[in-house]
Motif scaffolding. Structure first.
Motif, PDB file in Angstrom:
ATOM      1  N   MET A   1       0.506  -1.108   0.224  1.00 19.03           N
ATOM      2  CA  MET A   1      -0.166   0.156   0.093  1.00 19.03           C
ATOM      3  C   MET A   1       0.525   1.388   0.145  1.00 19.03           C
ATOM      4  SD  MET A   1      -2.708  -1.464   3.334  1.00 19.03           S
ATOM      5  CE  MET A   1      -3.535  -2.503   3.182  1.00 19.03           C
ATOM      6  N   ARG A   2       0.363   2.727  -0.049  1.00 12.68           N
ATOM      7  CA  ARG A   2       1.123   3.400  -0.981  1.00 12.68           C
ATOM      8  C   ARG A   2      -0.376   4.584  -0.616  1.00 12.68           C
ATOM      9  NH1 ARG A   2       2.047   6.512  -4.876  1.00 12.68           N
ATOM     10  NH2 ARG A   2       1.821   5.654  -7.041  1.00 12.68           N
TER      11      ARG A   2
ATOM     12  N   LEU B   1      -1.995   7.384  -2.371  1.00 16.12           N
ATOM     13  CA  LEU B   1      -1.571   8.687  -3.851  1.00 16.12           C
ATOM     14  C   LEU B   1      -2.135   9.603  -3.960  1.00 16.12           C
ATOM     15  CD1 LEU B   1      -1.678   7.441  -6.442  1.00 16.12           C
ATOM     16  CD2 LEU B   1      -4.225   7.695  -6.909  1.00 16.12           C
TER      17      LEU B   1
ATOM     18  N   ASP C   1       1.519  10.907 -10.054  1.00 15.48           N
ATOM     19  CA  ASP C   1       0.371  10.626  -9.162  1.00 15.48           C
ATOM     20  C   ASP C   1      -0.741  10.440 -10.526  1.00 15.48           C
ATOM     21  OD1 ASP C   1       1.940   8.600  -7.746  1.00 15.48           O
ATOM     22  OD2 ASP C   1       1.695   9.542  -6.062  1.00 15.48           O
TER      23      ASP C   1
ATOM     24  N   ARG D   1      -2.241   8.290 -12.544  1.00 18.35           N
ATOM     25  CA  ARG D   1      -2.519   6.567 -11.930  1.00 18.35           C
ATOM     26  C   ARG D   1      -3.742   6.533 -11.036  1.00 18.35           C
ATOM     27  NH1 ARG D   1       3.139   6.339 -10.936  1.00 18.35           N
ATOM     28  NH2 ARG D   1       3.552   4.783 -10.946  1.00 18.35           N
TER      29      ARG D   1
ATOM     30  N   SER E   1      -4.656   0.671  -7.352  1.00 21.16           N
ATOM     31  CA  SER E   1      -3.616  -0.110  -6.393  1.00 21.16           C
ATOM     32  C   SER E   1      -3.561  -1.472  -7.102  1.00 21.16           C
ATOM     33  CB  SER E   1      -4.227   0.321  -4.607  1.00 21.16           C
ATOM     34  OG  SER E   1      -5.238  -0.776  -4.577  1.00 21.16           O
TER      35      SER E   1
ATOM     36  N   ASP F   1      -1.084  -0.925  -9.344  1.00 22.15           N
ATOM     37  CA  ASP F   1       0.412  -0.389  -9.685  1.00 22.15           C
ATOM     38  C   ASP F   1       1.391  -1.682  -8.654  1.00 22.15           C
ATOM     39  OD1 ASP F   1       1.944   1.592 -10.050  1.00 22.15           O
ATOM     40  OD2 ASP F   1       1.162   2.820  -7.512  1.00 22.15           O
TER      41      ASP F   1
ATOM     42  N   ASP G   1      -9.131   1.815  -4.824  1.00 18.93           N
ATOM     43  CA  ASP G   1      -8.483   2.021  -3.407  1.00 18.93           C
ATOM     44  C   ASP G   1      -8.187   0.834  -2.970  1.00 18.93           C
ATOM     45  OD1 ASP G   1      -7.155   2.827  -1.438  1.00 18.93           O
ATOM     46  OD2 ASP G   1      -8.355   3.414   0.140  1.00 18.93           O
TER      47      ASP G   1
ATOM     48  N   SER H   1      -4.168  -4.101  -1.162  1.00 17.46           N
ATOM     49  CA  SER H   1      -3.733  -3.347  -1.784  1.00 17.46           C
ATOM     50  C   SER H   1      -4.224  -2.053  -1.210  1.00 17.46           C
ATOM     51  CB  SER H   1      -3.216  -3.426  -2.636  1.00 17.46           C
ATOM     52  OG  SER H   1      -4.387  -3.439  -3.703  1.00 17.46           O
ATOM     53  N   SER H   2      -3.822  -1.253  -1.216  1.00 19.15           N
ATOM     54  CA  SER H   2      -4.877  -0.020  -0.754  1.00 19.15           C
ATOM     55  C   SER H   2      -3.866   1.516  -1.193  1.00 19.15           C
ATOM     56  CB  SER H   2      -4.888   1.030   0.494  1.00 19.15           C
ATOM     57  OG  SER H   2      -5.396   1.473   1.106  1.00 19.15           O
ATOM     58  N   TYR H   3      -3.976   2.455  -2.347  1.00 16.09           N
ATOM     59  CA  TYR H   3      -3.513   3.848  -1.902  1.00 16.09           C
ATOM     60  C   TYR H   3      -4.186   4.681  -0.898  1.00 16.09           C
ATOM     61  CZ  TYR H   3      -2.133   3.592  -7.750  1.00 16.09           C
ATOM     62  OH  TYR H   3      -2.010   3.571  -8.296  1.00 16.09           O
ATOM     63  N   THR H   4      -4.520   4.476   0.356  1.00 11.17           N
ATOM     64  CA  THR H   4      -4.772   5.500   0.553  1.00 11.17           C
ATOM     65  C   THR H   4      -4.440   4.362   2.256  1.00 11.17           C
ATOM     66  OG1 THR H   4      -7.082   4.402   1.693  1.00 11.17           O
ATOM     67  CG2 THR H   4      -6.856   6.392   0.275  1.00 11.17           C
TER      68      THR H   4
END
Ligand code: NDP
Length: 414
Positions: free
Chosen positions: A225-226, A228, A235, A238, A248, A251, A289, A307-310
């Motif tokens: 995870m990271r 965005l 970004d 993305r 996510s 990516d 996300d 996985s996550s974008y938050t």
């Protein structure tokens, strides 16, 4: 998987060099080195003025001579290309930076000046196909947004070049198939840049697993995870479905997914997934996300991935009947760390000599070597296709709200 540090044509070059050096000193009557070396009967007879001596027994790898290095051309001068790809090419022992492709002429000229690339070797997206006439370029490294990977990979093959393509290989399975077909028709190598396969801590964990350190692997847990950040240009694309192919999972979830299959050494037979997006968040209008996935393998092993974008996490845990391996972080650019937990060792940090930085030069030297020695890279197009197929299956499962059965190539059954 071959550890590039263990078997290398560079070693062979070195052996050839050492043999030549030993031959040249033999005539001078100096003792040559060797495992069976005898103790000399007399003290060494070395003149006390400056004199040449035999090639030392250092374990150094000789780089390829400049005129034998492959010319690499980088396509897309974004954050990853400038911060990691190009520096790794300059550190590599098998290649030289031969060309640049960019839609920003001023940026390309600045980069070219710093790395000594002649103006004539700067291309843009319109003149890209002219690389066919540029003999200084052997390999093209595609570092564009995911939705452009297929087009530029295929055009590179049509220009007669070998290709390293960033992950994920492409947005769709159909694009991946077309890329593989173009590679076959051009008789050129295609490698997907799964750098973790060349990262020393990941390689060590795989070796420990193969040696039985963890026993029978029953479960892999992976969370990548990271956050965005739309204030950063890298970004922006993305969050757009056409350029990114997904969120996510495409990516960074792909690291947990590919890592799980790397450690289990098998493909899953079924999966079930769920997706959750924060409401009213502009970042998640077109891409997702949070994704959670459960995978089931033929061996009986299971995997739980997210996985996550938050959020922020980067770990892969391998749990077996005899012990546990934990990579935390697992796939960072630097500073990855491996821990082992077992009944006799408690929990300990596994010493790994090499730095994580070696992953970048490792993958580049691996493709160069695959081209020179004519073997299939460890992370070929078929692996990239499998992972894209699995991600498409993850999205389908989340949409249907049910398990999906899988073929060995990662595509959905039925
Ligand atoms: P950036 O946005 O920083 O770079 C992408 C570059 O592609 C741009 O700078 C631009 O280069 C070019 N480009 C061409 N058309 C477009 C377009 N329509 N929109 C945006 N950019 C365009 O992205 P990253 O460097 O982070 O990612 C590039 C690729 O590398 C992706 O596939 C990503 O998944 C992969 N990646 C891999 C990583 C790894 O660890 N293996 C880490 C990070 C990314 P120019 O201005 O020169 O034309």
């Amino acid at each position: 998987m071959t550890d590039p540090s263990e078997k290398s044509f560079l070693d062979l070059s070195r052996r050839g060099f050492l043999a030549a050096a030993a031959g040249s000193v033999a005539g001078a009557g100096l003792a040559s080195s060797g495992a069976q070396a005898q103790q000399p009967e007399n003290l060494p007879n070395i003149p006390d003025d400056a004199v040449g001596r035999p090639f030392p027994e250092a374990d150094l790898q000789m780089p390829l001579p400049p005129d034998q290095r492959l010319g690499w051309c980088v396509v897309g001068l974004g954050a990853f290309a400038l911060n990691h790809v190009i520096p790794a090419i300059t550190r590599s022992q098998t290649c030289r930076l031969a060309g640049l492709v960019s839609g920003n002429a001023e940026k390309a000229r600045r980069v070219a000046t710093h790395y000594g690339v002649p103006d004539a070797r700067i291309y843009d997206y319109e003149s890209f196909d002219d690389i066919a006439n540029d003999d200084s370029i052997d390999v093209v490294y595609i570092v564009l947004p995911n939705g452009l990977h297929a087009e530029y990979t295929i055009r590179a093959f049509e220009a007669g070049k070998h290709v390293m393509c960033e992950k994920p290989m492409a947005n769709t399975v159909e694009e991946c198939r077309a890329m593989i077909q173009a590679s076959q028709e051009a008789d050129r190598k295609l490698m997907i840049a799964y750098r973790a396969h060349f990262e020393p801590h990941n390689q060590r964990a795989l070796r420990m697993k193969k040696e039985g350190a963890f026993g029978d692997i029953r479960l892999v847990i992976g969370d990548t995870m990271r956050p965005l950040d739309l204030s950063r240009p890298r970004d922006e694309w993305r969050v757009l479905r056409d350029l990114a192919g997904g969120g996510s999972m495409m990516d960074i979830g792909i690291y947990a997914l590919n890592g799980t299959l790397y450690f289990l050494e098998e493909s899953p037979v079924a999966l079930v997934a769920s997706i959750s997006n924060p409401p009213d968040d502009i970042r998640f209008r077109q891409v997702e996300d949070l994704v959670t996935v459960q995978l089931r393998f033929g061996s009986g092993a299971l995997a739980n991935l997210s996985s996550s974008y938050t959020m922020n996490e980067n770990r892969i845990q391998i749990l077996g009947s005899e012990g546990t391996g934990l990579l935390n972080p697992a796939t960072s650019y630097v500073g990855n760390t491996l821990y082992e937990t077992g009944s006799d060792v408690g929990t300990r940090k596994v010493p790994v000599q090499d730095s994580s930085l070696r992953q970048f030069t490792g993958e580049i030297d691996h493709l160069s070597r695959a081209i020179i020695e004519n073997f299939t890279p460890d992370t070929p197009g078929e692996m990239g296709l499998r992972d894209v197929a699995l991600i498409r299956a993850i999205y389908a499962s989340a949409e249907r709200g049910s398990w999906v059965e899988l073929n060995p190539d990662g595509t959905m059954r039925g």
